[in-house]
Design a protein around this motif. Sequence first.
Motif, PDB file in Angstrom:
ATOM      1  N   LEU A  87      -3.603 -44.542 -70.662  1.00  0.00           N
ATOM      2  CA  LEU A  87      -3.451 -43.328 -71.387  1.00  0.00           C
ATOM      3  C   LEU A  87      -2.040 -43.316 -72.038  1.00  0.00           C
ATOM      4  O   LEU A  87      -1.856 -42.875 -73.251  1.00  0.00           O
ATOM      5  N   LYS A  88      -0.850 -43.377 -71.314  1.00  0.00           N
ATOM      6  CA  LYS A  88       0.573 -43.261 -71.855  1.00  0.00           C
ATOM      7  C   LYS A  88       0.692 -44.223 -73.038  1.00  0.00           C
ATOM      8  O   LYS A  88       1.256 -43.769 -73.921  1.00  0.00           O
ATOM      9  N   ARG A  89       0.125 -45.394 -72.840  1.00  0.00           N
ATOM     10  CA  ARG A  89       0.470 -46.402 -73.982  1.00  0.00           C
ATOM     11  C   ARG A  89      -0.294 -46.084 -75.074  1.00  0.00           C
ATOM     12  O   ARG A  89       0.364 -45.844 -76.261  1.00  0.00           O
ATOM     13  N   ILE A  90      -1.413 -45.229 -74.937  1.00  0.00           N
ATOM     14  CA  ILE A  90      -2.247 -44.979 -76.179  1.00  0.00           C
ATOM     15  C   ILE A  90      -1.535 -43.841 -76.991  1.00  0.00           C
ATOM     16  O   ILE A  90      -1.423 -43.709 -78.289  1.00  0.00           O
ATOM     17  N   GLU A  91      -1.405 -42.982 -76.025  1.00  0.00           N
ATOM     18  CA  GLU A  91      -0.326 -41.643 -76.487  1.00  0.00           C
ATOM     19  C   GLU A  91       0.751 -42.207 -77.160  1.00  0.00           C
ATOM     20  O   GLU A  91       0.962 -41.430 -78.290  1.00  0.00           O
ATOM     21  N   HIS A  92       1.548 -42.860 -76.711  1.00  0.00           N
ATOM     22  CA  HIS A  92       2.840 -43.296 -77.216  1.00  0.00           C
ATOM     23  C   HIS A  92       2.520 -44.039 -78.600  1.00  0.00           C
ATOM     24  O   HIS A  92       3.162 -43.831 -79.557  1.00  0.00           O
ATOM     25  N   GLU A  93       1.710 -44.893 -78.849  1.00  0.00           N
ATOM     26  CA  GLU A  93       1.381 -45.846 -79.795  1.00  0.00           C
ATOM     27  C   GLU A  93       0.964 -44.907 -80.853  1.00  0.00           C
ATOM     28  O   GLU A  93       1.146 -45.162 -82.043  1.00  0.00           O
ATOM     29  N   THR A  94      -0.068 -43.914 -80.505  1.00  0.00           N
ATOM     30  CA  THR A  94      -0.609 -42.906 -81.530  1.00  0.00           C
ATOM     31  C   THR A  94       0.457 -42.121 -82.007  1.00  0.00           C
ATOM     32  O   THR A  94       0.561 -41.972 -83.394  1.00  0.00           O
ATOM     33  N   ILE A  95       1.580 -41.818 -81.365  1.00  0.00           N
ATOM     34  CA  ILE A  95       2.468 -40.893 -81.921  1.00  0.00           C
ATOM     35  C   ILE A  95       3.449 -41.872 -82.829  1.00  0.00           C
ATOM     36  O   ILE A  95       3.893 -41.240 -83.859  1.00  0.00           O
ATOM     37  N   LYS A  96       3.834 -42.972 -82.406  1.00  0.00           N
ATOM     38  CA  LYS A  96       4.631 -43.744 -83.176  1.00  0.00           C
ATOM     39  C   LYS A  96       3.780 -44.294 -84.554  1.00  0.00           C
ATOM     40  O   LYS A  96       4.697 -44.289 -85.496  1.00  0.00           O
ATOM     41  N   HIS A  97       2.805 -44.708 -84.386  1.00  0.00           N
ATOM     42  CA  HIS A  97       2.070 -45.269 -85.553  1.00  0.00           C
ATOM     43  C   HIS A  97       1.096 -44.473 -86.194  1.00  0.00           C
ATOM     44  O   HIS A  97       0.361 -44.941 -87.148  1.00  0.00           O
ATOM     45  N   GLY A  98       0.671 -43.106 -85.614  1.00  0.00           N
ATOM     46  CA  GLY A  98      -0.376 -42.426 -85.978  1.00  0.00           C
ATOM     47  C   GLY A  98      -1.682 -42.756 -85.816  1.00  0.00           C
ATOM     48  O   GLY A  98      -2.494 -41.978 -86.238  1.00  0.00           O
ATOM     49  N   LYS A  99      -1.805 -43.890 -84.876  1.00  0.00           N
ATOM     50  CA  LYS A  99      -2.946 -44.487 -84.570  1.00  0.00           C
ATOM     51  C   LYS A  99      -3.038 -45.369 -83.595  1.00  0.00           C
ATOM     52  O   LYS A  99      -1.782 -46.223 -83.438  1.00  0.00           O
ATOM     53  N   CYS A 100      -3.993 -45.739 -82.485  1.00  0.00           N
ATOM     54  CA  CYS A 100      -3.878 -46.688 -81.727  1.00  0.00           C
ATOM     55  C   CYS A 100      -5.143 -47.092 -81.259  1.00  0.00           C
ATOM     56  O   CYS A 100      -5.975 -46.415 -80.836  1.00  0.00           O
ATOM     57  N   PRO A 101      -5.550 -48.494 -81.237  1.00  0.00           N
ATOM     58  CA  PRO A 101      -6.723 -48.812 -80.856  1.00  0.00           C
ATOM     59  C   PRO A 101      -6.887 -49.038 -79.373  1.00  0.00           C
ATOM     60  O   PRO A 101      -5.775 -49.063 -78.577  1.00  0.00           O
ATOM     61  N   PHE A 102      -8.083 -48.662 -78.636  1.00  0.00           N
ATOM     62  CA  PHE A 102      -8.324 -49.019 -77.290  1.00  0.00           C
ATOM     63  C   PHE A 102      -9.828 -49.327 -76.977  1.00  0.00           C
ATOM     64  O   PHE A 102     -10.618 -49.212 -77.949  1.00  0.00           O
ATOM     65  N   VAL A 103     -10.150 -50.006 -75.965  1.00  0.00           N
ATOM     66  CA  VAL A 103     -11.427 -50.375 -75.722  1.00  0.00           C
ATOM     67  C   VAL A 103     -12.102 -49.650 -74.349  1.00  0.00           C
ATOM     68  O   VAL A 103     -11.242 -49.674 -73.550  1.00  0.00           O
ATOM     69  N   LEU A 104     -13.285 -49.511 -74.675  1.00  0.00           N
ATOM     70  CA  LEU A 104     -14.197 -48.962 -73.369  1.00  0.00           C
ATOM     71  C   LEU A 104     -15.195 -49.706 -73.137  1.00  0.00           C
ATOM     72  O   LEU A 104     -16.028 -50.099 -73.849  1.00  0.00           O
ATOM     73  N   GLU A 105     -15.096 -50.432 -71.879  1.00  0.00           N
ATOM     74  CA  GLU A 105     -16.283 -51.201 -71.372  1.00  0.00           C
ATOM     75  C   GLU A 105     -17.178 -50.211 -70.228  1.00  0.00           C
ATOM     76  O   GLU A 105     -16.396 -49.794 -69.327  1.00  0.00           O
TER      77      GLU A 105
END
Length: 128
Positions: A87-105
Amino acid sequence: ASRNGFKVIDFRPGYIKALIPLKPNKNHFNAMYAGALFTVTELPAGIISMISFDKRFFPILKDLKIEFLKVAKSDVTVEFSISDKELKRIEHETIKHGKCPFVLEGEIKDKDGEIVAKSYANYQVRMK
């Protein structure tokens, strides 16, 4: 989704469990139809994003694959979780790049806990 009986049965940041009943979602051979299985796997991802991130973020479904393993002849549930670290990685990358991919299985299970299908969804979180 309320028409087909979809409901969230447990949730917290980074976790969600959802259910969809068989009765209003039967196909021509009294099993759960594929659209209901897609619904129970797709909706929780948006919900888990809403409860795990603040209002600056929103999820977009990029693609969703379901592998059907057995015929679902009962209500089904699915659980998804995202670790605090992810969750922290996704939030950080989204703030930095405006978007962030993630996978849900997810594993879609019948009332006896048997896996009837597996889902693999590619999402992207974006900034508003």
